[in-house]
Design an enzyme around this catalytic site. Structure first.
Site: not given
Ligand code: BGC
Length: 716
Positions: A260
């Protein structure tokens, strides 16, 4: 493309950049190569930049094409980037948030919606979506419950599969690759606080939380994203047991795993890595292929290999997985895949997509209360539409960055389209913003309510109250909105409340004072027309809660499929006396999982089993006859729950093991059958092996998880 051959041509640095993902802002350097600003902060050179394997959140076909072209001009091996984006519940045509999709109990429509999102986003430049999010959720304080299909592992598995199939299909034209997230158990953040610790037994993890990720893997999802939280003390991104042993070896996943955002570096903040070097080592050893948004891999891999802590083969494996995904997406033949500026204009927000979004919003709305005022008569002379959600496009919900709220058909507009301009009057009333206290527009709303025949009162949460980083310690409706509701209902008892929310709310008081409540969730682009159709009876509400609505914030986390305890509360009244109950308020929720009303009534026959005994490799059939005894055609979600009465470890009081959504005309009846096999009876024993144990089982079939009618059989 022969990816293995291509891999051999890459230098170590080029390889590491293939497994680095950056945000598009990084590419906003000028051509003189003055590397100041964002990329300097990541300590990468311009050459490295043009070897980046993927980029996230580029918006628009034109941008996507020009970024890819600019990139390929400078990329020595002409390896295209994968353009990834959070296309969560629609792209520009937004359909309801995932809690609503779960509530539809209609996986065919969920699949259609994901397919529509794939089409819109693929023509607008997206190759892969960071969806579906399938974290099981039990705590409504957590803002990200809106992204999940709810608290039930069975329902989540069905919806996980439907979404993957809808996004990916055969990965051909107008399809995007999916990325199931966030493995694992992100939804169990302690006290509903985003990014907080998760700590649970492996049995609970396997039984409740892991199945929906596995369902996506079994459906062929191309990518998996790790979660921010710890699993057994180690954050997922660096958790070898979780990613390598369980996901890859046990489940056979051989696609790409991505961290993530910033999560590799956060291993340092968590306190499990001394520095970036150790963070990179842990993540690569866990087989997390792509590092999102930071460059610890780039800064440290070479040294780690020199020191013999990593092998180049580990990097090769990760890069090969990424190259193979590019190949599957057809990017080597056409780096823009389906991106098409002109076609995007035609497809995005087309009538067909808006219609589907409306139908999905209709299918997912849940009628929570009705004293008989709904549906409204369409010959009504005047309707007042009041409240903070009545005249705003901001009813899409979090994770709809690609959508413009200006394209949303508001509730006010939806009503005007249906009833004509003259019969619909509007007043704002008050705001739903948590900190707002301004009551100055309430009187005007009350006067309007008095002067009209019917009132639709739109209250709830603002759309940015849920979603990432939006945890709450109080999930009740704001005092200000309660003032509005009390006064409007007093002024005109023919008032139906429409609830707009990204999470279950503790609305005991609303349930007392409102004559009718229709929960719209965050309904999306066609929320207004959907509400209109539901409130005027063009469509009977057929959504059922995908997540329990608690009676107070203090009940969270609350879910129907809990263990019994040795001292369960004997009844629904406030009890005290050495049983599992609160002394200051109800122990039972306000509305249970699976709950929802409609404009008709259904009668259930007693549950019938084809046999009182079942052998371990055999099966039995459970059935009921459901009759529409009301006056309207309506849909019913017939739900089957099973309880294992005694076993070697405690079992939940009930578990959803099947459902069927049926539609019946007045007086029509249908026999609904479910087949029970050992798969529905299995659980993880003390040794964490999955098996069914002989003994007594109850089979409940009814309209929600509160069903008490059951038949029993013996597994022999
Ligand atoms: C979130 C994810 C997301 C990623 C990209 C993160 O902060 O937890 O779910 O896909 O950002 O935007």
């Amino acid at each position: 493309m022969d990816c293995k051959k291509l891999l051999k041509k890459l230098t170590l640095k080029e390889k590491v950049m293939q497994i680095t993902q950056l945000i598009p802002r990084m590419f906003d350097t000028d051509d003189t190569g003055a590397l100041t600003g964002p990329i300097a902060s990541l300590n990468i050179s311009e050459e490295d930049l043009y070897n980046t394997g993927s980029v996230l959140n580029v918006y628009g076909a034109q941008k996507s094409i020009s970024l890819q072209n600019r990139y390929l001009e400078r990329n020595k091996h002409k390896i295209p980037m994968i353009i990834m984006q959070d296309v969560i519940h629609g792209y520009k045509t937004i359909y309801p948030i995932q809690l609503g999709l779960g509530a539809s109990f209609n996986q065919e429509m969920v699949k259609e919606c994901s397919s529509m999102a794939a089409k819109e986003s693929s023509v607008d430049g997206v190759h892969l979506t960071f969806a579906p999010m399938v974290d099981l959720v039990r705590d409504a304080r957590w803002g990200r419950v809106m992204e999940s299909t709810g608290e039930d592992p069975y329902l989540n598995c069905v919806m996980s599969k439907a979404q993957v199939e809808g996004y990916q299909g055969d990965l051909g034209k107008y399809k995007v690759a999916g990325c199931v997230k966030h493995i694992a158990a992100y939804g169990a953040s302690e006290s509903g606080l985003d990014y907080n610790t998760v700590d649970m037994s492996e049995r609970t993890l396997r039984e409740y939380y892991l199945p929906a990720y596995k369902a996506a893997v079994d459906a062929g999802v191309e990518m998996v994203m790790t979660s921010f939280n710890t699993v057994e003390g180690i954050p997922s991104v660096g958790n070898k047991w979780l990613v390598d042993d369980v996901l890859r070896k046990e489940w056979g996943f051989n696609g790409v795993v991505i961290s993530d955002f910033n999560a590799v570096r956060e291993l340092i903040t968590h306190g499990v890595a001394k520095d970036g070097k150790q963070a990179a080592l842990m993540s690569i050893n866990a087989t997390t292929d792509i590092e999102m948004a930071t460059t610890e891999y780039l800064q440290n891999v070479e040294q780690l290999i020199k020191e013999g802590k990593l092998s180049e083969k580990q990097i090769d494996d990760a890069v090969l997985r990424v190259l193979e995904l590019k190949d599957k997406l057809g990017l080597f033949e056409n780096p823009h895949k389906d991106t098409d500026v002109e076609l995007a204009k035609e497809i995005v927000l087309c009538k067909e997509h808006r219609d589907l979004a409306r139908k999905m919003a209709e299918e997912s709305a849940v009628l929570l209360k009705n004293n008989g005022i709904l549906p409204f008569n369409k010959n009504v002379k005047s309707v007042a539409v009041i409240g903070p959600h009545a005249n705003t496009g901001n009813i899409n919900g979090f994770w709809s960055y690609s959508a413009d709220p200006k394209n949303t058909t508001t509730v006010l507009q939806g009503l005007k389209n249906y009833l004509g301009e003259d019969r619909v009057k509007y007043a704002f009333g008050c705001s739903a913003v948590l900190t707002d206290t301004d009551q100055s527009q309430i009187d005007e709303a009350v006067n309007l309510a008095k002067s009209c025949d019917a009132v639709i009162l739109c209250v709830g949460e603002v759309e940015t109250d849920s979603g990432e980083a939006n945890s709450k310690s109080n999930i009740e409706l704001t005092d200000l909105q309660y003032k509005l509701v009390e006064r409007v209902v007093e002024a005109n008892p023919n008032t139906a409340v429409a609830l707009f929310t990204g999470r279950p709310l503790a609305i005991v008081k609303l349930n007392e004072i409102a004559p009718a409540i229709l929960n719209m969730w965050m309904p999306g682009t066609e929320g207004g027309p959907a509400l209109t159709n539901l409130m005027f009876g063009e469509v009977s509400p057929s959504g059922r809660l995908s997540m329990t609505f608690p009676a107070s914030t203090g009940q969270c986390p609350i879910y129907y499929n809990h263990y019994n305890t040795g001292r369960p509360a004997p009844n629904r009244e406030i009890t005290y006396g050495y049983c599992a109950s609160y002394i200051d308020g109800p122990t039972y929720p306000l509305y249970p999982f699976g709950y929802g009303l409609t404009y008709s009534e259904f009668e259930y026959s007693p549950v019938k089993l084809s046999s009182a005994n079942m052998t371990i490799d055999g099966s039995i059939t459970a059935s009921v006859t459901v009759k529409n005894v009301g006056k309207r055609t309506a849909k019913e979600v017939v739900q089957m729950y099973i309880r294992d009465v005694y076993a070697s470890v405690v079992r939940p009081v009930k578990e959803l093991k099947g459902y069927k959504k049926i539609e019946l005309a007045p007086n029509e009846s249908q026999t609904v059958e479910f087949t029970i096999t050992k798969e529905q009876l299995e659980f993880y024993g003390r040794d964490l092996v999955k098996r069914a144990e002989a003994g007594t089982f109850y089979v409940f079939i009814g309209k929600d998880s509160d069903v008490s009618e059951y038949a029993e059989f013996e597994l022999v």
